[in-house]
Design an enzyme around this catalytic site. Structure first.
Site, PDB file in Angstrom:
ATOM      1  N   GLY A 162       0.808  -1.226   0.000  1.00 35.41           N
ATOM      2  CA  GLY A 162       0.000   0.000   0.000  1.00 35.41           C
ATOM      3  C   GLY A 162       0.836   1.268   0.000  1.00 35.41           C
ATOM      4  O   GLY A 162       0.464   2.269  -0.631  1.00 35.41           O
ATOM      5  N   ASN A 163       2.001   1.232   0.694  1.00 35.94           N
ATOM      6  CA  ASN A 163       2.815   2.459   0.777  1.00 35.94           C
ATOM      7  C   ASN A 163       3.439   2.826  -0.566  1.00 35.94           C
ATOM      8  O   ASN A 163       3.864   3.962  -0.766  1.00 35.94           O
ATOM      9  CB  ASN A 163       3.895   2.331   1.867  1.00 35.94           C
ATOM     10  N   LYS A 193     -10.540 -10.087   4.521  1.00 25.49           N
ATOM     11  CA  LYS A 193      -9.669  -9.148   3.792  1.00 25.49           C
ATOM     12  C   LYS A 193     -10.207  -7.722   3.914  1.00 25.49           C
ATOM     13  O   LYS A 193     -11.266  -7.389   3.374  1.00 25.49           O
ATOM     14  CB  LYS A 193      -9.638  -9.552   2.314  1.00 25.49           C
ATOM     15  N   LYS A 203      -2.632 -10.252  -2.412  1.00 21.52           N
ATOM     16  CA  LYS A 203      -1.659 -10.032  -3.507  1.00 21.52           C
ATOM     17  C   LYS A 203      -0.325 -10.725  -3.243  1.00 21.52           C
ATOM     18  O   LYS A 203       0.373 -11.097  -4.188  1.00 21.52           O
ATOM     19  CB  LYS A 203      -1.456  -8.537  -3.767  1.00 21.52           C
ATOM     20  N   LYS A 242       2.309 -12.482   4.717  1.00 21.19           N
ATOM     21  CA  LYS A 242       3.505 -12.164   3.910  1.00 21.19           C
ATOM     22  C   LYS A 242       4.555 -13.259   4.104  1.00 21.19           C
ATOM     23  O   LYS A 242       5.170 -13.736   3.146  1.00 21.19           O
ATOM     24  CB  LYS A 242       4.084 -10.793   4.320  1.00 21.19           C
TER      25      LYS A 242
HETATM   26  N1  LIG Z   1      -5.346  -7.525  -2.773  1.00 20.52           N
HETATM   27  C1  LIG Z   1      -4.501  -7.168  -1.774  1.00 20.52           C
HETATM   28  O1  LIG Z   1      -3.835  -7.987  -1.147  1.00 20.52           O
HETATM   29  O2  LIG Z   1      -4.470  -5.801  -1.529  1.00 20.52           O
HETATM   30  P1  LIG Z   1      -3.717  -5.078  -0.304  1.00 20.52           P
HETATM   31  O3  LIG Z   1      -2.306  -5.538  -0.309  1.00 20.52           O
HETATM   32  O4  LIG Z   1      -3.848  -3.592  -0.580  1.00 20.52           O
HETATM   33  O5  LIG Z   1      -4.451  -5.492   0.937  1.00 20.52           O
END
Ligand SMILES: NC(=O)OP(=O)(O)O
Length: 309
Positions: free
Chosen positions: A11-12, A126, A209, A271
Site C-alpha cells: 500500500g505504501n 480481507k 496479492k 507475507k
Molecule cells: N489484494 C490485496 O492484497 O491488496 P492489499 O495488499 O492492498 O491489501
C-alpha cells in the site's frame, strides 16, 4: 547477478487515494527503474485494498441513487487493476525515458482461479476501503455488513480472500517476460474467478496479492520474490524490549517462528507464509521481505529478511 524478480508492491508504494497514488507511483517507478537499470528482469504486482474498496463504494452509492447498477466485486478488482496499472505504467514509462531506457511495459488484466469450496468464502477477513469509527461500523454491522477492527487503525469492510489456485493468463505473462517486456500483473491479487464446466465466472472476493505473487513467481520460474512492506526487516518479539530483527532465514527457522506465533495474523503472517511457499518450492529460490526504499540493497544481500531452503 541479474535475476528474474517478482516484486509485490504494498500500500505504501501506491498511497491510499487518487492524489496520493499519483505521487507515490512516481517514487515507486524511480526505484523500479534502479532495478531495471541493473539488468534485473522485473515483474510487478500490487495490492488494491484501498482502491477496490473505493471503487466498490462509489458504485454502491451510485446504485442507491439509481444512477447505475452496483458493480460486482470481481469487476471492481478488474477496474482496480486497470486504474492502478495505468498509473504505474505511465510513471514507469516516464522514469525509464528520463534515463534513456527503452523497454516496453504491459499491464495485463489477470484472472486468478479460486476454489469455490475455499473456507475463506464463509469467513471474510480481507480489509478493503476506508476506515470507519467504531460507532459508524456498529451501524453498518447491524445492517448486515462485515467489518473488522484493522490493526488499531479503525474499522474496515472485509470480504472473502480465497487462496489463488491457478493464473489463467500465465502463458501470456511468460511470453511477455521472455520477450523482455516489463509486465504489471495479478494486480490486487488477480480477478477472482471459479471454473464452472468450461466457463470462468467472477466471484465476490479479493485475493491476497502476496499469495498471488508467490504463485506467479513459481509459475514463471522466477529467481526471487520480493514482498515490499513498511518495515526494512521482519522481527520476532516485535514491540517488546527483546525485539530481534531477522536477516537470513531458512525454511525450518521460519516454520519454528510461525509455530511460536511470532507474526501477526492479517499483517506479517500472510507475507511470511507467501514468502515461505515460494522459497520452499525449489532449491535456489529466494524470498525477500523489505521496504520499497531498501529493495535494491536487499537484492544485493545487504538488508531485508530473506528466506531460502
Ligand atoms: N489484494 C490485496 O492484497 O491488496 P492489499 O495488499 O492492498 O491489501
Amino acid at each position: 547477478m541479474k535475476k528474474k524478480i517478482v516484486l509485490a508492491l504494498g500500500g505504501n508504494a501506491l498511497g491510499n487515494n487518487i492524489r496520493e497514488q499519483r505521487v507515490s507511483v512516481e517514487h515507486t517507478a524511480h526505484i523500479l527503474t534502479d532495478l531495471i537499470e541493473q539488468g534485473h528482469h522485473v515483474v510487478v504486482t500490487h495490492g488494491n485494498g484501498p482502491q477496490v474498496g473505493m471503487i466498490n463504494l462509489a458504485f454502491e452509492t451510485a446504485g442507491k441513487q439509481g444512477v447505475c447498477e452496483a458493480m460486482p466485486m470481481a469487476t471492481c478488482v478488474a477496474l482496480s487493476q486497470s486504474y492502478i496499472g495505468y498509473d504505474l505504467q505511465n510513471a514507469l514509462h516516464n522514469a525509464l525515458q528520463k534515463r534513456g531506457i527503452n523497454k516496453p511495459i504491459a499491464t495485463l488484466i489477470t484472472q486468478v482461479v479460486v476454489n469455490p469450496a475455499d473456507p475463506a468464502f464463509l469467513n471474510p477477513t480481507k480489509p478493503i476501503g476506508d476506515f470507519f469509527t467504531q460507532e459508524a461500523a456498529e451501524k453498518l454491522i447491524a445492517a448486515g455488513e462485515n467489518l473488522i477492527e484493522d490493526s488499531g487503525r479503525g474499522y474496515r469492510r472485509v470480504v472473502a480472500s480465497p487462496q489463488p489456485v491457478d493464473i489463467i493468463e500465465k502463458e501470456s505473462i511468460k511470453a511477455l517476460c521472455d520477450a523482455g517486456q516489463i509486465v504489471i500483473t495479478v494486480g490486487g491479487g488477480g480477478i477472482p474467478v471459479i471454473q464452472e464446466d468450461a466457463k470462468l465466472r467472477g466471484v465476490d472476493a479479493v485475493i491476497d496479492k502476496d499469495w498471488a505473487s508467490s504463485r506467479l513467481a513459481e509459475m514463471i520460474d522466477a529467481d526471487a520474490l520480493i514482498i515490499l512492506t513498511t518495515v526494512e526487516k521482519v522481527a520476532i518479539n516485535f514491540g517488546k524490549p527483546d525485539v530481534k530483527w531477522l536477516d537470513n532465514l531458512t525454511v525450518a527457522e521460519v516454520n519454528r517462528y510461525i509455530a511460536e506465533e511470532q507474526f501477526a495474523k492479517g499483517s506479517m503472517l500472510p507475507k511470511i507464509e507467501a514468502a515461505l511457499a515460494f522459497a520452499q518450492s525449489k532449491p535456489g529460490r529466494v524470498s525477500l521481505i523489505t521496504k520499497l526504499e531498501t529493495a535494491k540493497q536487499g537484492i544485493e544481500g545487504k538488508t531485508g529478511t530473506s528466506i531460502s531452503l
